[in-house]
Design a protein around this motif. Structure first.
Motif, PDB file in Angstrom:
ATOM      1  N   SER A  83       0.831  -1.211   0.000  1.00  0.00           N
ATOM      2  CA  SER A  83       0.000   0.000   0.000  1.00  0.00           C
ATOM      3  C   SER A  83       0.862   1.256   0.000  1.00  0.00           C
ATOM      4  O   SER A  83       0.591   2.223  -0.727  1.00  0.00           O
ATOM      5  CB  SER A  83      -0.924  -0.024   1.218  1.00  0.00           C
ATOM      6  OG  SER A  83      -1.703   1.140   1.261  1.00  0.00           O
ATOM      7  N   ASN A  84       1.929   1.257   0.807  1.00  0.00           N
ATOM      8  CA  ASN A  84       2.809   2.429   0.888  1.00  0.00           C
ATOM      9  C   ASN A  84       3.499   2.706  -0.439  1.00  0.00           C
ATOM     10  O   ASN A  84       3.588   3.858  -0.888  1.00  0.00           O
ATOM     11  CB  ASN A  84       3.862   2.217   1.981  1.00  0.00           C
ATOM     12  CG  ASN A  84       3.256   2.163   3.369  1.00  0.00           C
ATOM     13  OD1 ASN A  84       2.154   2.677   3.589  1.00  0.00           O
ATOM     14  ND2 ASN A  84       3.954   1.535   4.303  1.00  0.00           N
ATOM     15  N   ASN A  98      -1.077  -5.045  -9.144  1.00  0.00           N
ATOM     16  CA  ASN A  98      -2.081  -4.265  -8.430  1.00  0.00           C
ATOM     17  C   ASN A  98      -3.011  -3.544  -9.415  1.00  0.00           C
ATOM     18  O   ASN A  98      -2.551  -2.952 -10.398  1.00  0.00           O
ATOM     19  CB  ASN A  98      -1.368  -3.249  -7.528  1.00  0.00           C
ATOM     20  CG  ASN A  98      -2.319  -2.527  -6.603  1.00  0.00           C
ATOM     21  OD1 ASN A  98      -3.101  -1.680  -7.040  1.00  0.00           O
ATOM     22  ND2 ASN A  98      -2.240  -2.853  -5.321  1.00  0.00           N
ATOM     23  N   LYS A  99      -4.316  -3.595  -9.174  1.00  0.00           N
ATOM     24  CA  LYS A  99      -5.281  -2.988 -10.098  1.00  0.00           C
ATOM     25  C   LYS A  99      -5.084  -1.491 -10.239  1.00  0.00           C
ATOM     26  O   LYS A  99      -5.281  -0.923 -11.324  1.00  0.00           O
ATOM     27  CB  LYS A  99      -6.702  -3.285  -9.620  1.00  0.00           C
ATOM     28  CG  LYS A  99      -7.132  -4.731  -9.815  1.00  0.00           C
ATOM     29  CD  LYS A  99      -8.591  -4.933  -9.439  1.00  0.00           C
ATOM     30  CE  LYS A  99      -9.019  -6.388  -9.693  1.00  0.00           C
ATOM     31  NZ  LYS A  99     -10.440  -6.601  -9.325  1.00  0.00           N
ATOM     32  N   GLU A 105      -4.547   0.651 -13.757  1.00  0.00           N
ATOM     33  CA  GLU A 105      -5.378   1.775 -14.173  1.00  0.00           C
ATOM     34  C   GLU A 105      -4.568   3.051 -14.369  1.00  0.00           C
ATOM     35  O   GLU A 105      -4.915   3.902 -15.191  1.00  0.00           O
ATOM     36  CB  GLU A 105      -6.486   2.012 -13.131  1.00  0.00           C
ATOM     37  CG  GLU A 105      -7.482   0.854 -13.041  1.00  0.00           C
ATOM     38  CD  GLU A 105      -8.428   1.003 -11.858  1.00  0.00           C
ATOM     39  OE1 GLU A 105      -8.236   1.959 -11.060  1.00  0.00           O
ATOM     40  OE2 GLU A 105      -9.335   0.152 -11.723  1.00  0.00           O
ATOM     41  N   HIS A 106      -3.469   3.185 -13.628  1.00  0.00           N
ATOM     42  CA  HIS A 106      -2.722   4.436 -13.653  1.00  0.00           C
ATOM     43  C   HIS A 106      -1.728   4.509 -14.814  1.00  0.00           C
ATOM     44  O   HIS A 106      -1.517   5.583 -15.386  1.00  0.00           O
ATOM     45  CB  HIS A 106      -1.979   4.607 -12.325  1.00  0.00           C
ATOM     46  CG  HIS A 106      -1.257   5.916 -12.191  1.00  0.00           C
ATOM     47  ND1 HIS A 106      -1.913   7.100 -11.918  1.00  0.00           N
ATOM     48  CD2 HIS A 106       0.072   6.224 -12.300  1.00  0.00           C
ATOM     49  CE1 HIS A 106      -1.025   8.088 -11.853  1.00  0.00           C
ATOM     50  NE2 HIS A 106       0.185   7.578 -12.088  1.00  0.00           N
ATOM     51  N   PHE A 107      -1.126   3.365 -15.148  1.00  0.00           N
ATOM     52  CA  PHE A 107      -0.095   3.363 -16.186  1.00  0.00           C
ATOM     53  C   PHE A 107      -0.618   2.739 -17.475  1.00  0.00           C
ATOM     54  O   PHE A 107      -1.439   1.825 -17.449  1.00  0.00           O
ATOM     55  CB  PHE A 107       1.140   2.592 -15.702  1.00  0.00           C
ATOM     56  CG  PHE A 107       1.849   3.241 -14.549  1.00  0.00           C
ATOM     57  CD1 PHE A 107       2.750   4.276 -14.757  1.00  0.00           C
ATOM     58  CD2 PHE A 107       1.606   2.818 -13.240  1.00  0.00           C
ATOM     59  CE1 PHE A 107       3.401   4.876 -13.697  1.00  0.00           C
ATOM     60  CE2 PHE A 107       2.259   3.412 -12.175  1.00  0.00           C
ATOM     61  CZ  PHE A 107       3.156   4.454 -12.389  1.00  0.00           C
ATOM     62  N   ASP A 108      -0.093   3.245 -18.598  1.00  0.00           N
ATOM     63  CA  ASP A 108      -0.526   2.740 -19.907  1.00  0.00           C
ATOM     64  C   ASP A 108       0.181   1.430 -20.268  1.00  0.00           C
ATOM     65  O   ASP A 108      -0.388   0.567 -20.933  1.00  0.00           O
ATOM     66  CB  ASP A 108      -0.226   3.784 -20.995  1.00  0.00           C
ATOM     67  CG  ASP A 108      -0.874   5.131 -20.685  1.00  0.00           C
ATOM     68  OD1 ASP A 108      -2.019   5.123 -20.193  1.00  0.00           O
ATOM     69  OD2 ASP A 108      -0.232   6.164 -20.909  1.00  0.00           O
TER      70      ASP A 108
END
Length: 1038
Positions: free
Chosen positions: A181-182, A218-219, A223-226
């Motif tokens: 998480s961190n 990690n989902k 979602e954040h990276f292409d």
């Protein structure tokens, strides 16, 4: 320092020699007396071996005695194996002369006189050496000790065959949720840099790679990276190799070019304008100039801000180096702490008892075991594996006498790993483990390959009472090494075999355990210690041929295994007389020298990926050969003398050429287990009956050209019903055949497989109906999981499949004789996960009740032009696990083109209800096929809002896409094909609502292509709607 594994090496070599001397060569006229004397000496020496092992670290003379014994034991193996080879040669030549009494093939009078005297001299020489060594043992005070051999764990059931190469595949992780998480929070934070770096720093065994895998999967990262890229570095590599590894991951293909500019350019094409997440796992190189060059190149390739590089490394200068290059603060490294005690204990407990309750004896040692784990997941896993291989009564002793006596200082994890190695239950397993060090760190080792290599080196000897095949023993050894945490299992669902890898610390242990193994990566730095006899050599660097052959010549008498990246001259190969394993699997290898036939000890030859197109006939003189691997090579034909390879067990070779002629008399290879295909021929020696004597065939077999089999009796000669280890079978007739008088039904009737079969494919069958053994499924094949029919055009109906509880996959393609499939056809097929019916031109009705197939994950019903929508499957509401659906086009029931009547009676309501029941059980992919005249899309698909992939093909009359496309908030990929009239996409607001859309591909829409360019202008321009999409491809070709 004593060779830690020398006693295991000597014991394996001695027992191999005893086994050979006890075989039929011990009965040879002219050798019987000397071989018997040799056998006695071998057994006497073997009896004092345990005492020598115990004393070798304190007594240098014992160390030297062991080294001398090792040399003589290997020499004995080679001499006895030479006799064994001669016996096989006589057997083959006698058979080829059609002599009936082949059992009398090898007698004093049959042997060449010069050979007889030469071998007699060798046998006597070894006998004298062994006698001397035994006398030396007595002089050293070595005595016979009673050795309590640990019982091997039970072997898996027959047929249960399902440097550090890390991968991005998610594995279970314990106790690192907060760390994950961190780190994810850091990676998702806004960054004004083109690329930022975050090193994860920690000592070996802490689980850095496992944590990096979890982050990579990690989902939120998805979602954040292409783009995501995983590269395992593991050793110091040139920067060109680093870029090559990145390109391999991006394209999924081998990179043949060596020019950096070309490689970097291709990377730039892949990354252009995209935000990427790069993991560099297991980095060791602290060369600041290299990292400056590397990251400056990445920044120049892609100026888009926000990309991240995650680096895993040990404590030291690497983390500071890569951070300094990108001007990151040094305290931004993430230091991974030790695992809490309760998490360490959960790892131990899972290894020892799984999900069962802890026995009292385990609870009693809990605190002291946790103390020895010292917060290291690897240590916990290894200790748990060690305990799991011992009886409960031994746990306390192991703890008190071994674990608690480990020194407080030094490398704690390595001490535990060494303890696990010492407690392996057999010297053979120790040799198998140490042998794995011949592969560089990070190598993914195929399980079948490891077993075949171990077998070639003689590590898989069965005792006299065992009924197990060597391959089964090898599978058991793999399971023991896995349970001991000395190997890690890698399961790829796309592969039929399992791979294994070693943690880098475990690889270090294997290297330290095998002084006779050498891996050369760099010709400028390699050193070969002539004081050690190198028996297993891997040359990874191509290097200069002259340097390579100079080295090989110096080791020519000792080498048993040679894995080389490059080719060998004919003269050089002839000098390697004692090779048991040879691998030349590289594209630079273009020719196999004729002298290969002189290497009589060879058991394993790997020419995969080579450019060799013709195999020399001399290869067929390798009567000891067990494994021949030609996968992905350029080999077009097999030598005609293949039937002489009487010891061959595994032939890894496949060609799509159905006119390929099998070598004559393959049925003589009675040891054969792996045969990927068999093309039936007309002439004697190539007919299907050749398969009859191959009783040990296992795995997958494709039988082609079945039209050449005359009748049921001919087919029965293949004896498929007796092949219990054959799990996947493809039966194929020719596609184009003259006339219409076929005997396919009789032939198929004679090809009934063994009840253990798991997969069956029937291709180009031209019978009107199926034989009784197929009509009686699942009674006849109770373990069948996958069933496929291709081009069975005469069959009016398929076999009944009701109550087929084991069936998981069913595919029916190009079966034009089918008109109706009954609704209860798959009644109670509750395990069925994939169903595809396609290209059946005359299928009208298939009203399947989907309530009877609740486990479906994938359903395809497409390219059946006469199928009526009203007669398609119903009950989609019961398919709560459905992930992929491919449908259409269906027959046009009316002329209401505006309302897409071809889909009006489809069970949309059920599909929508099942898809929206919960996000975890929702439809992810829809492929929908239409007809050229249809002017609108089925409006019901707008409610399938969980789709991540949507493919629409053949809606030729559609001119504009509706604005409800904006409902597809989860959509990542959109493909449109054959929209010939399409000129308008949904509104700009709708297109901008597709926030996760990464790829848009449109084919066969010339008007839309014209309007989707930066140069287009005016009210019809569509460029502003698509300019933000990362992967955009719009063409007028279809």
């Amino acid at each position: 320092m004593a060779d830690p594994v020398i006693s295991a090496t000597v014991q394996v070599a001695l027992e191999t020699a005893v086994s050979l001397a006890s075989d039929r060569i011990g009965m040879l006229v002219g050798f019987k007396k000397d071989v018997a004397s040799m056998r006695r000496s071998l057994r006497l020496i073997n009896a004092v071996l345990a005492d020598a092992e115990a004393k070798q670290n304190q007594n240098g003379a014992v160390q030297e005695w062991l080294k001398s014994l090792e040399e003589v034991a290997y020499e004995a193996d080679n001499v006895l194996d030479e006799l064994h080879y001669e016996s096989l040669r006589q057997q083959v030549e006698s058979r080829n002369r059609h002599k009936l009494k082949v059992c009398c093939f090898f007698s004093f009078s049959n042997i060449n006189l010069a050979f007889r005297w030469r071998m007699a001299s060798k046998v006597r020489d070894i006998k004298l050496k062994l006698n001397g060594i035994y006398q030396d043992a007595r002089g050293l005070g070595l005595v016979s000790r009673e050795v309590l051999t640990a019982a091997l764990p039970a072997a898996p059931a027959v047929g249960d065959t399902r440097g550090r190469q890390t991968d991005s595949v998610l594995v279970p992780m314990t106790g690192r949720a907060d760390d994950e998480s961190n780190i994810v929070k850091i990676l998702l934070s806004l960054s004004e840099k083109v690329v930022s770096v975050l090193p994860i720093v920690g000592m070996g065994g802490l689980g850095k790679t496992t944590l990096a895998k979890s982050i990579y999967n990690n989902k939120q990262i998805d979602e954040h990276f292409d783009i995501k890229i995983w590269v395992c570095v593991s050793k110091k590599v040139p920067i060109e190799e680093l870029f090559r590894l990145i390109l391999v991951h991006l394209t999924g293909d081998k990179v043949e070019v060596d020019v950096r500019d070309v490689i970097v350019g291709k990377i730039g094409n892949q990354l252009g304008g995209k935000k990427y997440f790069l993991v560099l796992d297991d980095v060791w190189d602290d060369n600041q100039a290299l990292w400056e060059d590397f990251f400056n190149t990445l920044k120049g390739l892609n100026p888009t801000n926000g990309s991240w590089c995650l680096v895993t490394t040990r404590p030291g200068p690497v983390a500071q180096c890569v951070s300094r290059v990108l001007r990151m603060m040094e305290n931004e490294s993430y230091r991974l702490g030790k695992l809490p005690d309760d998490h360490c204990w959960s790892i131990v407990k899972e290894k020892v008892v799984g999900g069962e309750e802890e026995p009292d004896v385990l609870k009693a040692i809990k605190e002291r075991v946790i103390e020895r784990c010292d917060g290291l997941p690897l240590a916990a896993s290894v200790i748990g594996g060690l305990l799991s291989l011992k009886r409960k009564e031994e746990w306390h002793s192991i703890l008190e006498n071994r674990l608690l006596r480990l020194s407080a200082g030094g490398d704690h994890v390595m001490q535990i790993l060494k303890l696990s190695f010492d407690n392996l239950p057999s010297p053979y397993i120790k040799k198998c483990f140490a042998y794995c060090s011949i592969f560089p760190k990070d190598t993914e080792m195929k399980g079948d390959m490891l077993i075949e290599l171990w077998m070639a080196e003689g590590f898989l000897q069965a005792d006299a009472t065992s009924q197990m095949m060597m391959e089964e023993i090898g599978m058991n050894y793999l399971r023991i090494l896995l349970q001991s945490s000395l190997l890690e299992e890698m399961i790829d669902e796309l592969e039929t075999s399992t791979s294994y890898k070693m943690h880098d610390l475990v690889h270090d242990l294997a290297e330290s355990m095998s002084k006779s193994t050498k891996v050369i990566n760099d010709w400028n730095t390699h050193i070969v210690d002539n004081g050690n006899q190198i028996r297993y050599l891997a040359i990874e660097s191509s290097g200069a041929r002259e340097d390579r052959e100079k080295l090989l010549e110096s080791l020519s008498t000792s080498l048993h295994t040679l894995l080389v990246n490059g080719d060998l001259s004919d003269d050089m190969l002839m000098k390697l007389k004692n090779l048991y394993v040879l691998s030349l699997c590289t594209r630079t290898t273009q020719e196999l020298p004729v002298s290969i036939g002189e290497l009589i000890h060879l058991r394993y030859v790997d020419l995969s990926w080579s450019s060799i197109s013709i195999l020399p006939d001399s290869l067929c003189k390798l009567y000891n050969l067990q494994t021949l691997t030609l996968s992905h090579s350029d080999v077009k034909d097999l030598p005609m003398g293949m039937c002489n390879l009487v010891s061959l067990r595994h032939l890894h070779y496949y060609t799509w050429d159905e006119e390929f002629q099998m070598p004559l008399n393959m049925g003589r290879l009675t040891c054969l287990q792996t045969l990927e295909f068999f093309n039936v021929g007309r002439e004697k020696g190539r007919r299907i009956g050749e398969l009859g004597s191959l009783k040990n065939l296992k795995g997958t077999l494709r039988i082609r050209n079945l039209e050449l089999v005359k009748d049921k009796e001919g087919a029965e000669k293949a004896k498929l019903s007796e092949k219990a280890n054959l799990f996947r079978l493809e039966l194929k007739w020719a596609y184009n055949r003259e006339g219409d008088n076929y005997n396919d039904e009789d032939v198929l009737d004679g090809l009934r497989p063994h009840p253990n079969l798991e997969e069956l494919a029937i291709c180009n069958f031209m019978g009107d109906q199926f034989p009784q053994w197929l009509m009686d499924l699942p009674t006849t094949l109770p373990k069948l999981e996958c069933l496929k029919f291709y081009f069975c055009n005469r069959c009016r109906e398929l076999l009944p499949l009701q109550n087929f509880m084991s069936l998981k996959e069913l595919k029916i393609y190009h079966c034009d004789g089918l008109t109706n499939l009954p609704g209860d056809w798959l009644h109670s097929c509750t395990s069925l996960q994939e169903l595809r019916v396609a290209y059946c031109d005359n299928l009208i009705s298939f009203p399947l009740n989907l309530q009877q197939t609740p486990s479906l994950l994938e359903l395809g019903l497409y390219s059946c032009p006469k199928l009526k929508t009203s007669m398609t499957p119903k009950g989609f509401g019961f398919l709560t696990s459905l992930r992929e659906l491919t449908i259409g086009p269906f027959s046009d029931d009316g002329d209401d083109h505006e309302n897409s009547s071809i889909y009006n009676e489809f069970d949309w309501s059920g599909l929508i209800s099942s898809s929206s029941s919960s996000s975890s059980s929702a439809l992810r992919r829809l492929d929908l096929f239409g007809l050229p005249h249809v002017e609108s899309l089925p409006h019901q698909i707008q409610y399938l809002t969980t789709l991540t992939s949507l493919t629409l093909v053949g809606f030729g009359g559609v001119k504009a896409l509706p604005d409800w496309f904006g409902n597809f908030a989860a959509l990542e990929d959109l493909y449109l094909g054959g929209f010939e009239e399409l000129g308008h996409l949904p509104s700009e607001d709708a297109m901008r609502s597709l926030t996760k859309l990464k790829k848009l591909q449109v084919c066969g829409s010339p008007l839309l292509k014209e309007r989707c360019t930066p140069e287009s202008s005016g009210p019809d321009s569509q460029w502003s709607k698509v300019s933000h999409i990362q992967d955009l491809d719009i063409t007028d070709d279809y």
